[in-house]
Design a protein around this motif. Structure first.
Motif, PDB file in Angstrom:
ATOM      1  N   LYS A   1      -2.167  -0.021   1.902  1.00 35.24           N
ATOM      2  CA  LYS A   1      -2.917  -0.937   1.033  1.00 35.24           C
ATOM      3  C   LYS A   1      -3.952  -0.169   0.219  1.00 35.24           C
ATOM      4  O   LYS A   1      -4.099  -0.396  -0.987  1.00 35.24           O
ATOM      5  CB  LYS A   1      -3.597  -2.010   1.876  1.00 35.24           C
ATOM      6  CG  LYS A   1      -4.412  -2.984   1.064  1.00 35.24           C
ATOM      7  CD  LYS A   1      -5.124  -3.984   1.950  1.00 35.24           C
ATOM      8  CE  LYS A   1      -6.055  -4.828   1.096  1.00 35.24           C
ATOM      9  NZ  LYS A   1      -7.177  -5.319   1.852  1.00 35.24           N
TER      10      LYS A   1
ATOM     11  N   GLN B   1      -3.048  -0.537   6.579  1.00 29.53           N
ATOM     12  CA  GLN B   1      -4.331  -0.402   5.893  1.00 29.53           C
ATOM     13  C   GLN B   1      -4.318   0.812   4.967  1.00 29.53           C
ATOM     14  O   GLN B   1      -4.839   0.758   3.850  1.00 29.53           O
ATOM     15  CB  GLN B   1      -5.468  -0.298   6.901  1.00 29.53           C
ATOM     16  CG  GLN B   1      -5.750  -1.600   7.604  1.00 29.53           C
ATOM     17  CD  GLN B   1      -6.766  -1.460   8.731  1.00 29.53           C
ATOM     18  OE1 GLN B   1      -6.965  -0.383   9.268  1.00 29.53           O
ATOM     19  NE2 GLN B   1      -7.393  -2.567   9.101  1.00 29.53           N
ATOM     20  N   TYR B   2      -3.690   1.902   5.402  1.00 29.21           N
ATOM     21  CA  TYR B   2      -3.596   3.102   4.575  1.00 29.21           C
ATOM     22  C   TYR B   2      -2.752   2.824   3.332  1.00 29.21           C
ATOM     23  O   TYR B   2      -3.134   3.171   2.213  1.00 29.21           O
ATOM     24  CB  TYR B   2      -2.995   4.261   5.383  1.00 29.21           C
ATOM     25  CG  TYR B   2      -2.719   5.477   4.542  1.00 29.21           C
ATOM     26  CD1 TYR B   2      -3.754   6.306   4.140  1.00 29.21           C
ATOM     27  CD2 TYR B   2      -1.424   5.786   4.132  1.00 29.21           C
ATOM     28  CE1 TYR B   2      -3.502   7.416   3.359  1.00 29.21           C
ATOM     29  CE2 TYR B   2      -1.166   6.889   3.348  1.00 29.21           C
ATOM     30  CZ  TYR B   2      -2.207   7.711   2.969  1.00 29.21           C
ATOM     31  OH  TYR B   2      -1.964   8.797   2.179  1.00 29.21           O
TER      32      TYR B   2
END
Length: 105
Positions: free
Chosen positions: A66, A63-64
Motif C-alpha cells: 500500500k 501495508q508495504y
C-alpha cells in the motif's frame, strides 16, 4: 423379574464399578488420557501461533505494498511552480506566477 433383585444387582454393579475406577490400571489410563489431552492442547496452541505469525506477515506485506502504491501515485502527480520576472524596454518589471499541476496517466 423381582424389583429387589434389580436393586441388589445395581448395588453389586456399582460397588464393582467403584473398585474398578479406583484400581491401578484405571488410574494409569486416566493419567495417559490426561497426558494425551495436554499434548493435543500444546499442538493446537502451536498451530494457532503459526497462523497468527502468518497473518502478521500478510498484514506487514500488505501495508508495504500500500505504501509503495501510494508513493507511485504521488510520483505521478507533478506540481510545477514557476515565477517569471520580465523587464521590458521601458524598464517596467512584470511578475507572473503560474502553478501547474499535471497528472500522468
Amino acid at each position: 423379574m423381582h424389583p429387589g433383585l434389580l436393586v441388589l444387582g445395581g448395588f453389586l454393579l456399582g460397588t464393582a464399578g467403584v473398585k474398578a475406577v479406583r484400581s491401578n490400571p484405571a488410574h494409569r489410563a486416566y493419567v495417559r488420557t490426561t497426558v494425551c489431552a495436554l499434548q493435543a492442547k500444546d499442538y493446537v496452541a502451536r498451530v494457532v501461533d503459526e497462523a497468527k505469525a502468518e497473518c502478521d506477515d500478510i498484514l506487514a506485506e500488505a501495508q508495504y505494498v500500500k505504501a509503495v502504491e501510494e508513493a507511485a501515485r504521488d510520483a505521478e502527480e507533478v506540481v510545477v511552480d514557476q515565477t517569471v520576472v520580465a523587464q521590458d524596454a521601458a524598464g517596467d518589471v512584470t511578475v507572473a506566477e503560474e502553478t501547474v499541476t499535471e497528472t500522468k496517466n
